[in-house]
Design a protein around this motif. Structure first.
Motif, mmCIF file in Angstrom:
data_model
loop_
_atom_site.group_PDB
_atom_site.id
_atom_site.type_symbol
_atom_site.label_atom_id
_atom_site.label_comp_id
_atom_site.label_asym_id
_atom_site.label_seq_id
_atom_site.Cartn_x
_atom_site.Cartn_y
_atom_site.Cartn_z
ATOM 1 N N ASN A 187 -7.998 -2.100 -11.880
ATOM 2 C CA ASN A 187 -6.931 -1.128 -12.077
ATOM 3 C C ASN A 187 -5.631 -1.798 -12.495
ATOM 4 O O ASN A 187 -4.809 -1.176 -13.183
ATOM 5 N N LEU A 212 -17.067 -6.101 -11.283
ATOM 6 C CA LEU A 212 -15.793 -5.477 -11.668
ATOM 7 C C LEU A 212 -15.617 -5.514 -13.174
ATOM 8 O O LEU A 212 -15.130 -4.557 -13.787
ATOM 9 N N THR A 266 -3.278 -6.740 -4.345
ATOM 10 C CA THR A 266 -4.248 -6.161 -3.406
ATOM 11 C C THR A 266 -5.668 -6.372 -3.932
ATOM 12 O O THR A 266 -6.593 -5.660 -3.539
ATOM 13 N N ASP A 267 -5.816 -7.352 -4.835
ATOM 14 C CA ASP A 267 -7.118 -7.741 -5.400
ATOM 15 C C ASP A 267 -7.811 -6.608 -6.139
ATOM 16 O O ASP A 267 -9.036 -6.608 -6.273
ATOM 17 N N ASP A 268 -7.051 -5.636 -6.620
ATOM 18 C CA ASP A 268 -7.613 -4.530 -7.399
ATOM 19 C C ASP A 268 -7.373 -4.827 -8.885
ATOM 20 O O ASP A 268 -6.601 -4.159 -9.574
ATOM 21 N N GLU A 305 -7.358 5.029 -12.058
ATOM 22 C CA GLU A 305 -6.443 5.835 -11.258
ATOM 23 C C GLU A 305 -5.271 6.308 -12.090
ATOM 24 O O GLU A 305 -4.377 6.972 -11.585
ATOM 25 N N CYS A 331 -1.414 -3.850 -7.809
ATOM 26 C CA CYS A 331 -2.879 -3.963 -7.797
ATOM 27 C C CYS A 331 -3.334 -5.423 -7.795
ATOM 28 O O CYS A 331 -4.325 -5.766 -7.142
ATOM 29 N N TYR A 375 -15.221 -1.940 -15.193
ATOM 30 C CA TYR A 375 -14.055 -1.544 -15.967
ATOM 31 C C TYR A 375 -14.216 -1.846 -17.454
ATOM 32 O O TYR A 375 -13.393 -1.437 -18.258
ATOM 33 N N SER A 405 0.830 -1.205 0.000
ATOM 34 C CA SER A 405 0.000 0.000 0.000
ATOM 35 C C SER A 405 0.867 1.260 0.000
ATOM 36 O O SER A 405 0.583 2.222 -0.731
#
Length: 409
Positions: free
Chosen positions: A72, A337, A67-69, A408, A64, A341, A31
């Motif tokens: 992005n 998701l 962090t399971d993003d 982002e 990402c 996206y 992070s």
């Protein structure tokens, strides 16, 4: 201290600043690394430094995914790939290959198999340009993984044969391929061929590739369970569980415990079935999960029902329902998701940009031959661009704004 040094290094040059970002990354705090990487990216953009922009997009995409993003992650990876392709810098090509590999894996996990294969093909193109045989082998391995995942088993078998016939693979890679052959033949119902491939790996022991050895042991036990040869199934599955526990392969151990419990259930040895199911539940409570681990609670409920302990059966039935609901919620989240996206549109945009860049290079090359010699080419290029713009204009206009707001980048 690392964060402070990263920010103060911005004034000392991009190279030192990037080294500081990577120093923070090496500490394992994703992070914090992401925060300073985003700030560093803005500096690289201001200086229009394609090299560090590409490297940072690559890093952010990787962060990402951890962090399971994933939405992005795809966006960052696509931006990194686009800048690497436009720059044509040879020192960015290894990063470009890695980005294409990671994109293919994410999209395969999302079920976008056709897109996954597209990016594998792009990775193979760049690896071929570099004549990097090791990367070619890895990408072909990933193609095989995707083919087997989408149940294109015969195509997967052909790809394995092609890989082994045309490339010199390491012993470890060869054992991995034998396991994949076993999996493909097992799915096709050819248990004899599957067992032959699994036992080839087992006979060579766990030294070269312990994870592949564990998978082949588990899969062999699974085939014997399917064939109702319960003593052989237990022989392999119990040995697999001991091996998995010793190596702390917790997710593999969880799958194996489920199969052991199922085998004892088939033998009507309900005490032993509960014993191994409970071991599986302990692993789940420690945070180890597989996509189907919720099924353990249903099996325990079935055993207690047979034993006449109906209140306990109801309790485990309730836990099964809760875990199943969690699984369904996760699947819905993935679907949302995907919609948020619009992965299909994002990747379509990328390939349109890639095609436009390729056409630009070709235009510049043809321009060297003179205006008269290339006039026909320019006319054809104009028609291609007009056609592409007409095809995607409405779709991009409708969704581009919302995608960029969510990104982002």
């Amino acid at each position: 201290m690392f964060v402070f040094s990263a920010f103060t290094a911005f004034s000392e040059g991009l190279s030192e600043a990037y080294e500081n970002v990577m120093s923070v990354y090496s500490q394992g705090d994703h992070s914090v690394t992401k925060e300073i990487a985003v700030d560093f990216l803005s500096i690289a953009k201001e200086q229009n430094d394609t090299y560090y922009m590409t490297k940072t997009y690559y890093l952010l995409g990787y962060l990402c995914t951890h962090t399971d993003d994933f939405g992005n992650a795809i966006i960052y990876y696509l931006e990194g790939a686009r800048h690497a392709e436009i720059s044509e810098r040879d020192d960015l090509k290894p990063s470009l290959i890695a980005i294409y590999k990671n994109l293919a894996l994410i999209l395969g996990d999302y079920g976008h198999y056709s897109l996954s294969h597209k990016f594998i093909n792009e990775g193979l193109r760049v690896a071929s340009e570099l004549k990097d045989e090791q990367q070619i082998i890895i990408l072909l391995n990933n193609r095989i993984h995707e083919l087997l995942s989408e149940k294109r088993l015969n195509e997967g078998l052909k790809q394995i044969d092609s890989l082994l016939a045309n490339f010199h693979v390491s012993e470890k890679r060869f054992l991995v391929m034998k396991n994949k052959l076993g999996a493909a033949y097992g799915e096709l119902g050819n248990h004899k061929a599957a067992l032959e491939n699994y036992k080839y790996v087992i006979d060579r022991g766990p030294e070269v590739s312990p994870e592949t050895y564990a998978l082949c042991m588990e899969n062999t036990g699974g085939i014997y369970l399917e064939q109702k040869e319960y003593s052989k199934a237990l022989e392999y599955l119990l040995a697999t569980y001991d091996f998995d526990s010793d190596k702390q392969y917790n997710q593999k151990a969880l799958r194996t415990l489920g199969k052991i419990g199922q085998t004892y259930f088939e033998l009507s040895d309900y005490g032993q079935a509960l014993n191994y199911y409970q071991k599986a539940i302990e692993l789940i409570e420690q945070g180890n999960q597989t996509p189907t681990s919720y099924e353990i609670f249903r099996e325990v409920s079935k055993v207690y029902s047979i034993l006449g302990e109906y209140e306990t059966a109801l309790e485990y039935g309730r836990q099964y329902s809760e875990h199943l609901e969690q699984f369904i919620a996760q699947q819905k989240e993935i679907e949302e998701l995907d919609k948020k996206y619009n992965i299909q549109l994002l990747t379509d945009r990328y390939f349109d940009l890639l095609a436009a860049n390729t056409e630009k290079r070709e235009t510049e090359r043809m321009a060297k031959f003179g205006i008269a010699g290339s006039s026909v080419f320019f006319l054809g290029l104009l028609l291609i661009v007009l056609y592409r713009n007409h095809r995607v204009k409405r779709e991009i206009e409708n969704q581009l704004k919302s995608i960029e707001l969510l990104s982002e980048v």
